[in-house]
Write a protein that holds these residues in place. Structure first.
Motif, mmCIF file in Angstrom:
data_model
loop_
_atom_site.group_PDB
_atom_site.id
_atom_site.type_symbol
_atom_site.label_atom_id
_atom_site.label_comp_id
_atom_site.label_asym_id
_atom_site.label_seq_id
_atom_site.Cartn_x
_atom_site.Cartn_y
_atom_site.Cartn_z
ATOM 1 N N GLY A 327 0.882 -1.143 -0.016
ATOM 2 C CA GLY A 327 -0.067 0.035 0.112
ATOM 3 C C GLY A 327 0.728 1.313 -0.058
ATOM 4 N N ALA A 328 2.043 1.130 0.776
ATOM 5 C CA ALA A 328 2.851 2.295 0.877
ATOM 6 C C ALA A 328 3.527 2.609 -0.636
ATOM 7 N N ILE A 329 3.822 1.549 -1.190
ATOM 8 C CA ILE A 329 4.606 1.779 -2.383
ATOM 9 C C ILE A 329 3.494 2.314 -3.508
ATOM 10 N N TYR A 330 2.463 1.855 -3.598
ATOM 11 C CA TYR A 330 1.088 2.128 -4.445
ATOM 12 C C TYR A 330 1.096 3.716 -4.224
ATOM 13 N N ASN A 331 0.786 4.070 -2.890
ATOM 14 C CA ASN A 331 0.321 5.506 -2.728
ATOM 15 C C ASN A 331 1.543 6.266 -3.073
ATOM 16 N N ALA A 332 2.699 6.076 -2.914
ATOM 17 C CA ALA A 332 4.095 7.014 -3.161
ATOM 18 C C ALA A 332 4.298 7.035 -4.745
ATOM 19 N N CYS A 333 4.105 6.014 -5.497
ATOM 20 C CA CYS A 333 4.406 5.844 -7.022
ATOM 21 C C CYS A 333 3.133 6.747 -7.472
#
Length: 423
Positions: A327-333
């Motif tokens: 979820g963190a990687i999705y949000n940041a990207c």
């Protein structure tokens, strides 16, 4: 160039120190209100109403406030939004202090706080590209995830501690103190404002015209349009699962309040790990590939959680942490792609539209929680929605427009992107 680099980092550090303290205090107070409502009422319905009050205004007014975020000075917008939210919190604190607490008043004031956040969040996201070199946007988005993750982990623990040590009225004052830190940090810096690329004027006709420009900024780029579409579909499936996490712990795994806190903490720890990876390392991987992979990982984690037997709680907790990383990687990207590919003058309305779109599924999830749990079962819901998220991720890999968008990681810097003014 070294002076510019150090200047934006210093300004970024000042602003986000204040925002971090504000996020921690808000998370603390939000969890304290949940605990208070749980103790006072023992009603899931009351909690659902409070959550809806905290989300619905952002979802509704977010469709058009972005126009004003783009028109106004973004630093002043954040200052006024923080001040308004703090004022609403002060009224809640006084109601608690004098014992004149009616649930409907809490709902109304939570709704007003939500309205303030509808201005603050898109203003903050739209301000980042005005401070940060484009080559650093993904790392900055990762740092934002770290800040939010620490708030998600520490907030509930500190909220539980605070409400155990002091009256709920005094807990509310903590949020006001956090807002003061955020406002002071913003007063210490200046954020460049992008030059208008379109004429602005008053009137409803001009407002709708500018909203359409925001929509066109999304739809005119097929890669961005598909990115929004797949994100909306995935969020529609993920939000009901997020609402059902506590019931999954209690009913399927026969857990207790302590195990519920373990699950919440693991999600935050996962997001902290994901944000740290992006914040520390300058990844060269296609960002859309990372987004699509995140869908698949989250979907598999949800589906496997539904298949697990009731004795496998700790496996469920680990899968929750894995979901947090994805979820963190999705949000940041996602955030960095939007910041890099949308006209800075239109970013406020684009982000406010996105926040509105993603909050609507959350409301549906809140309203549908009881129906899903009672009719098909919580674990079956995890399996079905998890598989749906996996299919969305796989489907996304076949979209060439999105994948091409993810390759645009090195764009030329612009003066507005690196120049910072200090007062």
């Amino acid at each position: 160039m070294p002076e510019i680099q150090s200047e934006w980092k210093r300004t970024f550090g000042i602003i986000w120190t204040g925002q971090f303290l504000s996020l921690i205090s808000s998370s603390l107070v939000n969890f304290a209100i949940i605990i208070w409502l749980s103790i006072e009422t023992g009603s899931a319905e009351v909690l659902a109403y409070a959550a809806i009050a905290a989300l619905l205004p952002q979802s509704i007014i977010g469709l058009f406030v972005g126009v004003y975020v783009d028109r106004w000075d973004r630093r002043k917008t954040m200052i006024f939004a923080d001040s308004f939210i703090a004022f609403c919190t002060l009224i809640i604190a006084l109601l608690f202090h004098f014992g004149n607490v009616a649930y409907w008043l809490i709902y109304v004031l939570l709704a007003f706080r939500s309205a303030g956040s509808a201005f603050h969040m898109p203003a903050m996201q739209a301000a980042i590209p005005m401070l940060t070199p484009k080559s650093e946007l993904l790392r900055v988005a990762g740092i934002n995830q770290i800040i939010q993750s620490i708030s998600n982990i520490a907030g509930p623990a500190l909220g539980a501690l605070a409400i155990g040590l002091m009256d709920i009225a005094y807990v509310m004052y903590i949020d006001i103190i956090g807002a003061v830190f955020a406002i002071v940090s913003l007063l210490l810096v200046k954020i460049p404002h992008p030059s208008p690329t379109i004429p602005t004027s008053k009137g409803f006709g001009q407002l709708t015209s500018e909203i359409r420009l925001g929509v066109r900024a999304i739809t005119s780029n097929s890669g961005i349009a598909f990115l929004f579409l797949f994100s909306t579909l995935a969020t529609f499936c993920i939000m009901p699962i997020a609402v059902l996490f506590p019931l999954m712990t209690l009913e399927h795994f026969s857990g207790d309040a302590f195990q519920m806190s373990i699950v919440e903490a693991n999600w935050g720890i996962g997001m902290l790990i994901g944000g740290s990876v992006l914040g520390i390392f300058k990844l060269k991987t296609n960002r859309v590939t990372l987004i699509n992979s995140s869908y698949v990982i989250m979907g598999l984690a949800f589906a496997i959680s539904g298949i697990l037997p009731n004795w496998a709680f700790w496996i469920f907790a680990c899968l929750t942490a894995l979901s947090g990383i994805a979820g963190a990687i999705y949000n940041a990207c996602f955030t960095s792609i939007i910041q890099q590919n949308i006209d800075p003058f239109l970013l406020g309305r684009v982000f406010s539209m996105f926040f509105s779109i993603t909050l609507l599924p959350a409301l549906i999830g809140l309203l549908a929680t009881g129906f899903l749990a009672d009719t098909i079962g919580i674990n079956i819901t995890f399996i079905i929605l998890g598989i749906a998220v996996v299919m969305i991720g796989i489907w996304s890999f076949f979209n060439k427009e999105m994948l091409t968008l993810g390759h645009q990681s090195e764009l030329p810097e612009t003066e507005s992107n690196t120049t910072v003014y200090n007062s």
